[in-house]
Design a protein around this motif. Structure first.
Motif, mmCIF file in Angstrom:
data_model
loop_
_atom_site.group_PDB
_atom_site.id
_atom_site.type_symbol
_atom_site.label_atom_id
_atom_site.label_comp_id
_atom_site.label_asym_id
_atom_site.label_seq_id
_atom_site.Cartn_x
_atom_site.Cartn_y
_atom_site.Cartn_z
ATOM 1 N N ILE A 26 0.837 0.417 -5.719
ATOM 2 C CA ILE A 26 0.258 -0.811 -6.236
ATOM 3 C C ILE A 26 -0.878 -1.261 -5.317
ATOM 4 C CG2 ILE A 26 1.805 -2.452 -5.055
ATOM 5 C CD1 ILE A 26 2.018 -3.891 -7.848
ATOM 6 N N GLY A 27 -1.905 -1.823 -5.911
ATOM 7 C CA GLY A 27 -3.024 -2.359 -5.155
ATOM 8 C C GLY A 27 -2.851 -3.847 -4.918
ATOM 9 N N MET A 28 -3.410 -4.333 -3.825
ATOM 10 C CA MET A 28 -3.320 -5.752 -3.465
ATOM 11 C C MET A 28 -4.719 -6.233 -3.105
ATOM 12 S SD MET A 28 0.160 -5.424 -1.145
ATOM 13 C CE MET A 28 -0.446 -4.020 -0.198
ATOM 14 N N GLY A 75 -5.693 -4.005 0.039
ATOM 15 C CA GLY A 75 -4.917 -2.884 0.536
ATOM 16 C C GLY A 75 -4.085 -2.251 -0.544
ATOM 17 N N SER A 76 -3.127 -1.437 -0.115
ATOM 18 C CA SER A 76 -2.269 -0.748 -1.068
ATOM 19 C C SER A 76 -0.899 -0.527 -0.459
ATOM 20 C CB SER A 76 -2.897 0.582 -1.500
ATOM 21 O OG SER A 76 -3.237 1.382 -0.388
ATOM 22 N N PHE A 77 0.079 -0.441 -1.332
ATOM 23 C CA PHE A 77 1.481 -0.250 -0.952
ATOM 24 C C PHE A 77 2.028 0.899 -1.784
ATOM 25 C CE2 PHE A 77 5.893 -1.019 -2.356
ATOM 26 C CZ PHE A 77 6.548 -0.998 -1.134
ATOM 27 N N HIS A 116 -3.145 6.836 1.508
ATOM 28 C CA HIS A 116 -3.821 5.546 1.319
ATOM 29 C C HIS A 116 -5.185 5.627 1.978
ATOM 30 C CE1 HIS A 116 -0.220 3.187 -0.025
ATOM 31 N NE2 HIS A 116 0.357 4.283 0.447
ATOM 32 N N GLY A 152 -6.134 -0.145 -7.917
ATOM 33 C CA GLY A 152 -5.728 -1.361 -8.626
ATOM 34 C C GLY A 152 -6.911 -2.300 -8.781
ATOM 35 N N ALA A 168 -8.756 -3.160 -5.372
ATOM 36 C CA ALA A 168 -7.947 -2.882 -4.187
ATOM 37 C C ALA A 168 -8.535 -1.644 -3.497
ATOM 38 C CB ALA A 168 -6.490 -2.664 -4.586
ATOM 39 N N THR A 169 -7.849 -1.105 -2.534
ATOM 40 C CA THR A 169 -8.299 0.142 -1.899
ATOM 41 C C THR A 169 -7.660 1.329 -2.644
ATOM 42 O OG1 THR A 169 -6.514 -0.192 -0.303
ATOM 43 C CG2 THR A 169 -8.709 -0.857 0.369
ATOM 44 N N PRO A 170 -8.347 2.470 -2.675
ATOM 45 C CA PRO A 170 -7.807 3.603 -3.439
ATOM 46 C C PRO A 170 -6.655 4.320 -2.726
ATOM 47 C CG PRO A 170 -9.955 4.163 -2.498
ATOM 48 C CD PRO A 170 -9.694 2.737 -2.129
ATOM 49 N N ILE A 171 -5.890 5.011 -3.521
ATOM 50 C CA ILE A 171 -4.811 5.870 -3.027
ATOM 51 C C ILE A 171 -5.030 7.236 -3.661
ATOM 52 C CG2 ILE A 171 -2.309 6.205 -2.914
ATOM 53 C CD1 ILE A 171 -1.956 3.245 -3.566
#
Lengths: 155, 155
Positions: free
Chosen positions: A46-48, A55-57, A128, B47, B114-117
């Motif tokens: 998921i993106g934040m 950021g991302s989680f 990430h 995201g 958001a930032t990419p993954i």
């Protein structure tokens, strides 16, 4: 990134799995992720996005643990990672990030969440791509392993 | 979701790959994604969060196409999907989404990214978990296949 940003995700995940699936996760030591990769079979990402940072989680499960969580939630064990399992992983991703968002909001760090994406495939790896350090926390349980990764730009 | 939200991603991707890697992608017919899964070897995911909606975007490449894009950009072909390749896929994900963000912003639809993954792993599958329809566009090229998926809540 300091531990203040990681602990809310750790606490939220342990709470969600304990409450929803009677599964106690034991956290390992948080580590800066560098060359090594964490592999798993099904992941929720998921993106934040916030005013201060973005950021991302991600959370990655072994197939066995994902199937056991389904079994403990619904009373029936799927034979493989099907759409119900990916729905559950997406929902857990939302709930864990939402819980962390509330905890971080109390400290003055606000962000909004995008919608989750679920990846399935044996031994896939997640990277990430953000400017800040990537922090990985491994978890063990009676039913298999999981790990979470969090990365924020510019904290 | 109507075509107004998809075309900016399609146009941005074709522009990015043509400019950066002299690779012309031929788009197939956009389709509502339902049961079927699109598989690939390396994917970039991101995201998106806006006042009106939130959602997610992904782009998935065959390994051969990802390696050819690297070769055309850098003059050397990696032997496998390494960190340089995942960096490139993350950067393409940012550029394509940024291009679509600009095009959609001109129409009054604003969102932040958001930032990419990046996910790597043979034949992984991606499932966007959002309320709106998931739209998939397949692409072919002289060097292999790619596909993009876009999903927004509540449009």
């Amino acid at each position: 990134m300091n531990v203040e940003f990681i602990n809310p995700f750790l606490a939220s995940l342990m709470n969600v799995l304990s409450t929803m699936a009677q599964t106690e996760l034991k956290p390992g030591k948080p580590q800066r992720k560098q060359g090594e990769v964490a592999q798993g079979d099904v992941s929720g990402l998921i993106g934040m996005v916030g005013a201060q940072t973005k950021g991302s989680f991600s959370i990655t499960f072994d197939e066995g643990l994902a199937l056991t969580i389904m079994e403990r939630m619904l009373g029936e064990r799927p034979s493989s990672i099907n759409e119900e399992v990916t729905d559950m992983v997406g929902e857990i991703t939302n709930m864990v990030t939402g819980g962390a968002k509330n905890l971080l909001g109390e400290k003055g760090y606000e962000f909004d969440m995008a919608t989750p994406i679920v990846v399935s495939g044996s031994n896939h790896t997640i990277t990430h791509k953000c400017d800040g350090p990537k922090v990985l926390i491994p978890f063990t349980s009676d039913a298999g392993n999981a790990n979470i990764e969090v990365c924020f730009d510019k904290i």
